[in-house]
Design a protein around this motif. Structure first.
Motif, PDB file in Angstrom:
ATOM      1  N   GLU A  99       0.820  -1.220   0.000  1.00 27.02           N
ATOM      2  CA  GLU A  99       0.000   0.000   0.000  1.00 27.02           C
ATOM      3  C   GLU A  99       0.850   1.265   0.000  1.00 27.02           C
ATOM      4  N   ILE A 100       1.933   1.215   0.760  1.00 29.50           N
ATOM      5  CA  ILE A 100       2.736   2.425   0.970  1.00 29.50           C
ATOM      6  C   ILE A 100       3.627   2.760  -0.220  1.00 29.50           C
ATOM      7  N   HIS A 101       4.169   1.733  -0.861  1.00 28.62           N
ATOM      8  CA  HIS A 101       5.238   1.970  -1.838  1.00 28.62           C
ATOM      9  C   HIS A 101       4.787   1.766  -3.278  1.00 28.62           C
ATOM     10  N   ASP A 102       5.199   2.711  -4.101  1.00 35.69           N
ATOM     11  CA  ASP A 102       4.875   2.676  -5.526  1.00 35.69           C
ATOM     12  C   ASP A 102       6.131   2.286  -6.296  1.00 35.69           C
ATOM     13  N   ASP A 103       6.419   0.989  -6.281  1.00 34.85           N
ATOM     14  CA  ASP A 103       7.625   0.498  -6.939  1.00 34.85           C
ATOM     15  C   ASP A 103       7.314  -0.852  -7.577  1.00 34.85           C
ATOM     16  N   VAL A 104       7.580  -0.980  -8.847  1.00 38.89           N
ATOM     17  CA  VAL A 104       7.175  -2.186  -9.563  1.00 38.89           C
ATOM     18  C   VAL A 104       7.930  -3.419  -9.070  1.00 38.89           C
ATOM     19  N   THR A 105       9.215  -3.281  -8.761  1.00 40.35           N
ATOM     20  CA  THR A 105       9.980  -4.428  -8.268  1.00 40.35           C
ATOM     21  C   THR A 105       9.467  -4.890  -6.909  1.00 40.35           C
ATOM     22  N   LEU A 106       9.177  -3.938  -6.042  1.00 41.38           N
ATOM     23  CA  LEU A 106       8.613  -4.279  -4.738  1.00 41.38           C
ATOM     24  C   LEU A 106       7.306  -5.040  -4.902  1.00 41.38           C
ATOM     25  N   GLN A 107       6.442  -4.557  -5.791  1.00 40.13           N
ATOM     26  CA  GLN A 107       5.147  -5.217  -5.997  1.00 40.13           C
ATOM     27  C   GLN A 107       5.318  -6.611  -6.602  1.00 40.13           C
ATOM     28  N   LYS A 108       6.263  -6.754  -7.503  1.00 40.64           N
ATOM     29  CA  LYS A 108       6.543  -8.079  -8.075  1.00 40.64           C
ATOM     30  C   LYS A 108       6.941  -9.066  -6.985  1.00 40.64           C
ATOM     31  N   VAL A 139      -3.166  -3.195  -7.162  1.00 40.61           N
ATOM     32  CA  VAL A 139      -1.826  -3.275  -7.758  1.00 40.61           C
ATOM     33  C   VAL A 139      -1.905  -3.849  -9.172  1.00 40.61           C
ATOM     34  N   MET A 140      -2.693  -4.893  -9.353  1.00 40.98           N
ATOM     35  CA  MET A 140      -2.862  -5.462 -10.693  1.00 40.98           C
ATOM     36  C   MET A 140      -3.447  -4.438 -11.655  1.00 40.98           C
ATOM     37  N   SER A 141      -4.415  -3.649 -11.171  1.00 40.24           N
ATOM     38  CA  SER A 141      -5.039  -2.621 -12.003  1.00 40.24           C
ATOM     39  C   SER A 141      -4.038  -1.541 -12.402  1.00 40.24           C
ATOM     40  N   LYS A 142      -3.177  -1.178 -11.471  1.00 43.68           N
ATOM     41  CA  LYS A 142      -2.228  -0.102 -11.726  1.00 43.68           C
ATOM     42  C   LYS A 142      -1.145  -0.511 -12.715  1.00 43.68           C
ATOM     43  N   TYR A 143      -0.720  -1.783 -12.635  1.00 43.29           N
ATOM     44  CA  TYR A 143       0.434  -2.223 -13.417  1.00 43.29           C
ATOM     45  C   TYR A 143       0.075  -3.207 -14.526  1.00 43.29           C
ATOM     46  N   TYR A 144      -1.209  -3.323 -14.879  1.00 46.83           N
ATOM     47  CA  TYR A 144      -1.590  -4.397 -15.798  1.00 46.83           C
ATOM     48  C   TYR A 144      -1.010  -4.230 -17.202  1.00 46.83           C
ATOM     49  N   ILE A 145      -0.690  -3.025 -17.590  1.00 53.43           N
ATOM     50  CA  ILE A 145      -0.052  -2.821 -18.896  1.00 53.43           C
ATOM     51  C   ILE A 145       1.457  -3.025 -18.778  1.00 53.43           C
ATOM     52  N   GLU A 146       2.018  -2.576 -17.661  1.00 51.24           N
ATOM     53  CA  GLU A 146       3.476  -2.529 -17.494  1.00 51.24           C
ATOM     54  C   GLU A 146       4.105  -3.877 -17.161  1.00 51.24           C
TER      55      GLU A 146
END
Length: 202
Positions: A99-108, A139-146
């Protein structure tokens, strides 16, 4: 452990350690070591998994430390003992970090951990009580293209929860998760691995 990694023992035995750079480096070393399955018991028996979770709670604003910590948990998460420890102590921490961090590697890394942990039925109540379902869908919604990797691990986590509790599928739909997956399937229509994973969820 080899002499090269003796500092891991020192840091694990000193949970009050707060040097971000050293913690980050240590978690990278643990991550690399845990790729060697023969060393898993040695690493786990040091209390490493609980130490990683406790450290994450203390350094919630230290993005690089959290990325390396989740990377270590990711490599340790296929093992049963790690999954149980994460379920009992770590799911709210992981969800809060997402929730706190906006980082693609962290989310992966976070979703890779959850996809493994959610194979256990007892994980579902912890994910739901920490609002983890909404966080996964968001998170899936935010990064679904990336990021297809985020989509795949998100789908696996959701699918595993649904297998344990069929009511979860309705909640996923209410949160917009099914729409996200369908949109992602259209964007990544040439990725056969993701298509297969997504279809199982639907």
């Amino acid at each position: 452990l080899s002499n090269e990694h003796k500092d891991i023992i020192e840091i694990v035995n000193c949970a009050s350690h707060s040097d971000a750079d050293k913690l980050q480096n240590t978690f990278y070393k643990i991550s690399n070591l845990s790729l060697d399955q023969e060393r898993y018991n040695e690493i786990y028996n040091l209390g490493t998994v609980k130490f990683i979770i406790d450290t994450m709670n203390k350094v919630q604003r230290e993005g690089p430390v959290l990325i390396s910590a989740l990377g270590a948990l990711r490599n340790l998460s296929p093992f049963d003992e790690t999954q149980v420890t994460i379920i009992n102590h770590g799911i709210p921490t992981i969800v809060q970090t997402m929730e706190i961090h906006d980082d693609v590697t962290l989310q992966k890394n976070a979703l890779a951990v959850l996809s493994k942990v959610c194979t256990k039925k007892e994980s579902v109540s912890f994910v739901l009580s920490s609002a983890g379902l909404k966080v996964i869908v968001d998170v899936m919604s935010k990064y679904y293209i990336e990021s297809v990797e985020i989509l795949e691990n998100g789908c696996l986590a959701l699918e595993n929860m649904i297998l344990s509790n069929t009511d979860v599928k309705k909640e996923v739909s209410v949160l917009g998760g099914i729409d996200v997956v369908i949109s992602a399937m259209m964007v990544h229509r040439d990725n056969s691995d993701f298509q297969e994973i997504a279809l199982k969820l639907l």
